[in-house]
Design a protein around this motif. Sequence first.
Motif, PDB file in Angstrom:
ATOM      1  N   LEU A 127     -36.092 -22.876 -37.811  1.00 38.71           N
ATOM      2  CA  LEU A 127     -34.941 -22.061 -38.179  1.00 38.71           C
ATOM      3  C   LEU A 127     -34.804 -20.800 -37.323  1.00 38.71           C
ATOM      4  O   LEU A 127     -33.793 -20.114 -37.391  1.00 38.71           O
ATOM      5  CB  LEU A 127     -35.020 -21.666 -39.651  1.00 38.71           C
ATOM      6  N   LYS A 128     -35.819 -20.513 -36.521  1.00 36.28           N
ATOM      7  CA  LYS A 128     -35.772 -19.324 -35.687  1.00 36.28           C
ATOM      8  C   LYS A 128     -35.250 -19.604 -34.270  1.00 36.28           C
ATOM      9  O   LYS A 128     -35.157 -18.695 -33.450  1.00 36.28           O
ATOM     10  CB  LYS A 128     -37.163 -18.699 -35.574  1.00 36.28           C
ATOM     11  N   LYS A 129     -34.871 -20.841 -34.002  1.00 40.02           N
ATOM     12  CA  LYS A 129     -34.524 -21.222 -32.631  1.00 40.02           C
ATOM     13  C   LYS A 129     -33.219 -20.606 -32.142  1.00 40.02           C
ATOM     14  O   LYS A 129     -33.034 -20.381 -30.963  1.00 40.02           O
ATOM     15  CB  LYS A 129     -34.451 -22.744 -32.509  1.00 40.02           C
ATOM     16  N   SER A 130     -32.272 -20.366 -33.045  1.00 44.22           N
ATOM     17  CA  SER A 130     -30.991 -19.810 -32.639  1.00 44.22           C
ATOM     18  C   SER A 130     -30.557 -18.738 -33.632  1.00 44.22           C
ATOM     19  O   SER A 130     -31.094 -18.627 -34.728  1.00 44.22           O
ATOM     20  CB  SER A 130     -29.920 -20.901 -32.582  1.00 44.22           C
ATOM     21  N   GLY A 131     -29.576 -17.924 -33.222  1.00 38.45           N
ATOM     22  CA  GLY A 131     -29.057 -16.897 -34.104  1.00 38.45           C
ATOM     23  C   GLY A 131     -28.522 -17.471 -35.389  1.00 38.45           C
ATOM     24  O   GLY A 131     -28.674 -16.887 -36.462  1.00 38.45           O
ATOM     25  N   LYS A 132     -27.861 -18.607 -35.316  1.00 35.77           N
ATOM     26  CA  LYS A 132     -27.312 -19.250 -36.507  1.00 35.77           C
ATOM     27  C   LYS A 132     -28.420 -19.606 -37.479  1.00 35.77           C
ATOM     28  O   LYS A 132     -28.301 -19.415 -38.694  1.00 35.77           O
ATOM     29  CB  LYS A 132     -26.529 -20.510 -36.110  1.00 35.77           C
ATOM     30  N   ASP A 133     -29.514 -20.135 -36.936  1.00 38.57           N
ATOM     31  CA  ASP A 133     -30.624 -20.524 -37.793  1.00 38.57           C
ATOM     32  C   ASP A 133     -31.287 -19.310 -38.437  1.00 38.57           C
ATOM     33  O   ASP A 133     -31.759 -19.367 -39.562  1.00 38.57           O
ATOM     34  CB  ASP A 133     -31.663 -21.318 -36.986  1.00 38.57           C
ATOM     35  N   GLN A 134     -31.316 -18.187 -37.710  1.00 44.74           N
ATOM     36  CA  GLN A 134     -31.884 -16.974 -38.280  1.00 44.74           C
ATOM     37  C   GLN A 134     -31.052 -16.490 -39.459  1.00 44.74           C
ATOM     38  O   GLN A 134     -31.582 -15.995 -40.448  1.00 44.74           O
ATOM     39  CB  GLN A 134     -31.979 -15.893 -37.198  1.00 44.74           C
ATOM     40  N   ILE A 135     -29.739 -16.633 -39.353  1.00 44.16           N
ATOM     41  CA  ILE A 135     -28.868 -16.281 -40.482  1.00 44.16           C
ATOM     42  C   ILE A 135     -29.175 -17.176 -41.671  1.00 44.16           C
ATOM     43  O   ILE A 135     -29.240 -16.712 -42.813  1.00 44.16           O
ATOM     44  CB  ILE A 135     -27.388 -16.410 -40.070  1.00 44.16           C
ATOM     45  N   LEU A 186     -32.015 -18.591 -42.316  1.00 42.07           N
ATOM     46  CA  LEU A 186     -33.305 -18.175 -42.849  1.00 42.07           C
ATOM     47  C   LEU A 186     -33.153 -16.936 -43.722  1.00 42.07           C
ATOM     48  O   LEU A 186     -33.754 -16.842 -44.798  1.00 42.07           O
ATOM     49  CB  LEU A 186     -34.272 -17.889 -41.695  1.00 42.07           C
ATOM     50  N   GLN A 187     -32.337 -15.994 -43.295  1.00 45.30           N
ATOM     51  CA  GLN A 187     -32.094 -14.793 -44.084  1.00 45.30           C
ATOM     52  C   GLN A 187     -31.432 -15.135 -45.415  1.00 45.30           C
ATOM     53  O   GLN A 187     -31.731 -14.534 -46.451  1.00 45.30           O
ATOM     54  CB  GLN A 187     -31.205 -13.818 -43.299  1.00 45.30           C
ATOM     55  N   ARG A 188     -30.535 -16.109 -45.384  1.00 44.40           N
ATOM     56  CA  ARG A 188     -29.874 -16.536 -46.620  1.00 44.40           C
ATOM     57  C   ARG A 188     -30.881 -17.128 -47.596  1.00 44.40           C
ATOM     58  O   ARG A 188     -30.805 -16.888 -48.805  1.00 44.40           O
ATOM     59  CB  ARG A 188     -28.783 -17.556 -46.304  1.00 44.40           C
ATOM     60  N   LYS A 189     -31.817 -17.901 -47.094  1.00 45.20           N
ATOM     61  CA  LYS A 189     -32.838 -18.490 -47.960  1.00 45.20           C
ATOM     62  C   LYS A 189     -33.707 -17.401 -48.575  1.00 45.20           C
ATOM     63  O   LYS A 189     -34.001 -17.421 -49.776  1.00 45.20           O
ATOM     64  CB  LYS A 189     -33.685 -19.488 -47.167  1.00 45.20           C
ATOM     65  N   TYR A 190     -34.124 -16.446 -47.762  1.00 46.50           N
ATOM     66  CA  TYR A 190     -34.952 -15.363 -48.267  1.00 46.50           C
ATOM     67  C   TYR A 190     -34.189 -14.526 -49.288  1.00 46.50           C
ATOM     68  O   TYR A 190     -34.764 -14.086 -50.293  1.00 46.50           O
ATOM     69  CB  TYR A 190     -35.425 -14.485 -47.112  1.00 46.50           C
ATOM     70  N   ASN A 191     -32.914 -14.289 -49.031  1.00 45.23           N
ATOM     71  CA  ASN A 191     -32.101 -13.516 -49.971  1.00 45.23           C
ATOM     72  C   ASN A 191     -31.969 -14.254 -51.303  1.00 45.23           C
ATOM     73  O   ASN A 191     -32.032 -13.642 -52.383  1.00 45.23           O
ATOM     74  CB  ASN A 191     -30.726 -13.255 -49.369  1.00 45.23           C
ATOM     75  N   LEU A 234     -37.475  -4.896 -52.525  1.00 46.25           N
ATOM     76  CA  LEU A 234     -36.912  -6.120 -51.949  1.00 46.25           C
ATOM     77  C   LEU A 234     -36.084  -5.822 -50.707  1.00 46.25           C
ATOM     78  O   LEU A 234     -36.096  -6.574 -49.734  1.00 46.25           O
ATOM     79  CB  LEU A 234     -36.066  -6.853 -53.001  1.00 46.25           C
ATOM     80  N   GLU A 235     -35.356  -4.711 -50.725  1.00 52.12           N
ATOM     81  CA  GLU A 235     -34.561  -4.327 -49.562  1.00 52.12           C
ATOM     82  C   GLU A 235     -35.467  -4.026 -48.367  1.00 52.12           C
ATOM     83  O   GLU A 235     -35.169  -4.424 -47.234  1.00 52.12           O
ATOM     84  CB  GLU A 235     -33.691  -3.113 -49.904  1.00 52.12           C
ATOM     85  N   LEU A 236     -36.565  -3.326 -48.604  1.00 49.01           N
ATOM     86  CA  LEU A 236     -37.514  -3.044 -47.526  1.00 49.01           C
ATOM     87  C   LEU A 236     -38.151  -4.332 -47.022  1.00 49.01           C
ATOM     88  O   LEU A 236     -38.328  -4.511 -45.809  1.00 49.01           O
ATOM     89  CB  LEU A 236     -38.601  -2.083 -48.021  1.00 49.01           C
ATOM     90  N   GLU A 237     -38.482  -5.227 -47.938  1.00 48.64           N
ATOM     91  CA  GLU A 237     -39.060  -6.515 -47.564  1.00 48.64           C
ATOM     92  C   GLU A 237     -38.138  -7.266 -46.625  1.00 48.64           C
ATOM     93  O   GLU A 237     -38.564  -7.806 -45.596  1.00 48.64           O
ATOM     94  CB  GLU A 237     -39.329  -7.334 -48.838  1.00 48.64           C
ATOM     95  N   HIS A 238     -36.840  -7.292 -46.942  1.00 48.27           N
ATOM     96  CA  HIS A 238     -35.867  -7.975 -46.093  1.00 48.27           C
ATOM     97  C   HIS A 238     -35.729  -7.286 -44.741  1.00 48.27           C
ATOM     98  O   HIS A 238     -35.573  -7.945 -43.711  1.00 48.27           O
ATOM     99  CB  HIS A 238     -34.509  -8.031 -46.792  1.00 48.27           C
ATOM    100  N   GLU A 239     -35.782  -5.968 -44.739  1.00 50.08           N
ATOM    101  CA  GLU A 239     -35.700  -5.233 -43.479  1.00 50.08           C
ATOM    102  C   GLU A 239     -36.858  -5.592 -42.561  1.00 50.08           C
ATOM    103  O   GLU A 239     -36.679  -5.829 -41.356  1.00 50.08           O
ATOM    104  CB  GLU A 239     -35.687  -3.727 -43.761  1.00 50.08           C
ATOM    105  N   LEU A 240     -38.054  -5.678 -43.120  1.00 44.54           N
ATOM    106  CA  LEU A 240     -39.246  -6.022 -42.325  1.00 44.54           C
ATOM    107  C   LEU A 240     -39.165  -7.451 -41.819  1.00 44.54           C
ATOM    108  O   LEU A 240     -39.543  -7.749 -40.676  1.00 44.54           O
ATOM    109  CB  LEU A 240     -40.508  -5.813 -43.166  1.00 44.54           C
TER     110      LEU A 240
END
Length: 251
Positions: free
Chosen positions: A86-94, A96-101, A242-248
């Motif tokens: 999921l880290k291979k492209s910018g789209k995949d990073q988004i 990944l962020q959605r899953k974490y959120n 949680l906000e700090l966790e996401h920032e890191l």
Amino acid sequence: MEERSSRNVSGLNTDGPLFSGERIGEVAILSFKKQPLIHVTDLDVKRSLHDYLNIVNSCDEIKALIIKQSLEKMRRSEYVAFYRSLKKSGKDQIELQRKYNAISQYVYKLVHLNKMIIHADSGEVISLFMNIGLACDYRIVSDNTVFQNPNIELDVVPVGAGVYFMSKMFGTAAASRIMFSEKDIDASQALQLGLVDEVAPLDDIDQRALEAAQRFSRLPSKYSIGIKKLLHYKVGDFRKYLELEHELVSR
């Protein structure tokens, strides 16, 4: 009020792609299905999970909730491969962020649920699912359980507020020893550390989780929920954590 209560009770028995739900007496049981992390960002599926928790929360007849993790969830090697893909492209990073959120929202919901929550798990458990268990009030695992931390290998902090819960439960020194160690933690060690409250044979875990939920159900509701709220006093800082966790993680 009576009409709403009746509607909520009927909504406790459900089945979907992410989980199934059922009611046994005063206990609701939420059972996750195969690879729950895959479905967590589907908006309809995500909404169904939060709707179910809302039904449980608003139903006076339900005194406790059991959350059963799937036997077929991501193991350490699978999670590492999944994360890296999921880290291979910018789209995949988004993505990944959605899953974490979505996971953070789920954990936040559990912390504020006005029911006693029993978490049941087994097998290889990565830190992500361990952290979800730490958000609950009572944790039971099978004797074949092994807790694993793939986040050191991935060089990313774990999501799900595990560090928050452990530092609150054990203090920062004990929490740091757990989080900085690359060693797996088996069921007996987890019980000794206080990561779990009970260890049971795999074939007995469902029954033992139900028995634990029924014990909580016999307590007066105002007392048990009142104690839960007092234990989570100062949890107002939780959202900032949680906000700090996401920032890191985003870095």
